[in-house]
Design a protein around this motif. Structure first.
Motif, mmCIF file in Angstrom:
data_model
loop_
_atom_site.group_PDB
_atom_site.id
_atom_site.type_symbol
_atom_site.label_atom_id
_atom_site.label_comp_id
_atom_site.label_asym_id
_atom_site.label_seq_id
_atom_site.Cartn_x
_atom_site.Cartn_y
_atom_site.Cartn_z
ATOM 1 N N ARG A 60 0.828 -1.204 0.000
ATOM 2 C CA ARG A 60 0.000 0.000 0.000
ATOM 3 C C ARG A 60 0.867 1.261 0.000
ATOM 4 O O ARG A 60 0.604 2.219 -0.750
ATOM 5 C CB ARG A 60 -0.923 -0.007 1.214
ATOM 6 N N GLU A 61 1.913 1.262 0.816
ATOM 7 C CA GLU A 61 2.801 2.422 0.904
ATOM 8 C C GLU A 61 3.564 2.623 -0.414
ATOM 9 O O GLU A 61 3.736 3.752 -0.880
ATOM 10 C CB GLU A 61 3.791 2.232 2.057
ATOM 11 N N LYS A 65 3.388 5.911 -3.091
ATOM 12 C CA LYS A 65 4.546 6.667 -3.569
ATOM 13 C C LYS A 65 4.587 6.677 -5.097
ATOM 14 O O LYS A 65 4.878 7.697 -5.714
ATOM 15 C CB LYS A 65 5.830 6.061 -3.016
ATOM 16 N N MET A 66 4.301 5.524 -5.709
ATOM 17 C CA MET A 66 4.335 5.452 -7.166
ATOM 18 C C MET A 66 3.242 6.308 -7.790
ATOM 19 O O MET A 66 3.444 6.909 -8.860
ATOM 20 C CB MET A 66 4.203 3.999 -7.623
ATOM 21 N N ASP A 67 2.115 6.403 -7.140
ATOM 22 C CA ASP A 67 1.031 7.256 -7.633
ATOM 23 C C ASP A 67 1.504 8.715 -7.702
ATOM 24 O O ASP A 67 1.258 9.417 -8.692
ATOM 25 C CB ASP A 67 -0.182 7.140 -6.712
ATOM 26 N N ILE A 73 5.459 12.959 -13.059
ATOM 27 C CA ILE A 73 5.970 12.778 -14.420
ATOM 28 C C ILE A 73 5.017 13.416 -15.433
ATOM 29 O O ILE A 73 5.445 14.087 -16.377
ATOM 30 C CB ILE A 73 6.170 11.282 -14.731
ATOM 31 N N LYS A 74 3.718 13.218 -15.226
ATOM 32 C CA LYS A 74 2.739 13.811 -16.134
ATOM 33 C C LYS A 74 2.797 15.337 -16.085
ATOM 34 O O LYS A 74 2.702 16.004 -17.114
ATOM 35 C CB LYS A 74 1.341 13.327 -15.762
ATOM 36 N N LYS A 75 2.973 15.889 -14.877
ATOM 37 C CA LYS A 75 3.056 17.342 -14.728
ATOM 38 C C LYS A 75 4.338 17.906 -15.341
ATOM 39 O O LYS A 75 4.418 19.103 -15.607
ATOM 40 C CB LYS A 75 2.987 17.718 -13.238
ATOM 41 N N GLU A 129 9.640 13.149 -4.599
ATOM 42 C CA GLU A 129 8.375 12.419 -4.567
ATOM 43 C C GLU A 129 8.505 10.999 -4.024
ATOM 44 O O GLU A 129 7.510 10.309 -3.850
ATOM 45 C CB GLU A 129 7.759 12.369 -5.968
ATOM 46 N N GLY A 130 9.727 10.558 -3.779
ATOM 47 C CA GLY A 130 9.881 9.246 -3.145
ATOM 48 C C GLY A 130 10.809 8.265 -3.816
ATOM 49 O O GLY A 130 11.075 7.192 -3.265
#
Length: 229
Positions: A60-61, A65-67, A73-75, A129-130
């Motif tokens: 879940r963690e 982070k990947m989300d 990346i999209k931004k 971002e992680g």
């Protein structure tokens, strides 16, 4: 009897053809072509690795982070076709020092960056971002096919020059190419590293330059058999 005669006739023809082929005067040479160019793209492979004692919590963690990473990346104006998830894993792991089992979740993403000037901004953002693992940074060129074609042509020219050098001593000339073999190896060209021009300013707000792009080298190798005149 007829079958035997046919077989013998075919064998005779094959032997005669082979002898004729061997009697053709020729020269066999190799050629190499190299093209060097500064890369204009880079393929970046990064990962998020999360450890914990419960598999569901670790997964879940890591997903959380990947989300955040994918949204960043999209931004960053990276086209959707230029980034892709490469690996997702969740594995048990035994800690021999603590004598306990835990779990490790890993997710990797590969990004094709077409604007090298954005490298430092992108990498800093990914870490913020992680991202906690940089797996690979590979330099590429958007004109790879054209460069490979140029390298092949140079390889043929190199082979022809070699053949002409050899036979000129004998007072002969080379004729048509009888056989051409491509001996090029498929590989990922590696950069020749050199330091980029560093900023002379001591101002911490000045843009950072941590990427030495150097040059990539595309190589083609051929073997050519020329007839002799």
């Amino acid at each position: 009897m007829k079958k035997t005669l046919v077989i013998l006739a075919l064998l005779f023809m094959a032997t005669s053809y082979s002898q004729e082929q061997k009697q053709i005067p020729m020269i066999n040479v190799s050629g190499e072509g190299k093209v060097k160019v500064a890369p204009d793209q880079t393929l970046i492979s990064v990962s998020i690795e999360t450890k914990g004692t419960k598999a569901e919590d670790v997964k879940r963690e890591n997903d959380k982070k990947m989300d955040a990473i994918l949204k960043f990346i999209k931004k960053s104006n990276i086209a959707k076709e230029d980034f892709q998830t490469q690996r997702v894993s969740l594995n048990p792991n035994y800690d021999y020092e603590k004598k306990k089992h835990n779990y490790i979740a890993t997710q990797s993403v590969q990004i094709l960056l077409k604007d090298l000037s954005q490298y430092d901004v992108l990498m800093e953002g990914l870490v913020d971002e992680g991202i906690n693992r940089i797996d690979n940074v590979e330099f590429k060129s958007s004109k790879m096919k054209e460069l490979q074609s140029d390298a092949r042509k140079l390889a043929i020219k190199d082979a022809k020059v070699k053949a002409e050098d050899y036979v000129s001593v004998l007072g002969q000339k080379i004729g048509k190419a009888i056989l051409i073999s491509d001996n090029s190896q498929i590989y990922v060209p590696q950069p020749r590293m050199y330091a980029m021009k560093a900023s002379m300013s001591m101002d911490e707000s000045a843009p950072k330059e941590t990427l030495a792009i150097g040059e990539i080298e595309i190589t083609a190798n051929v073997s050519v058999s020329f007839s002799l005149e």
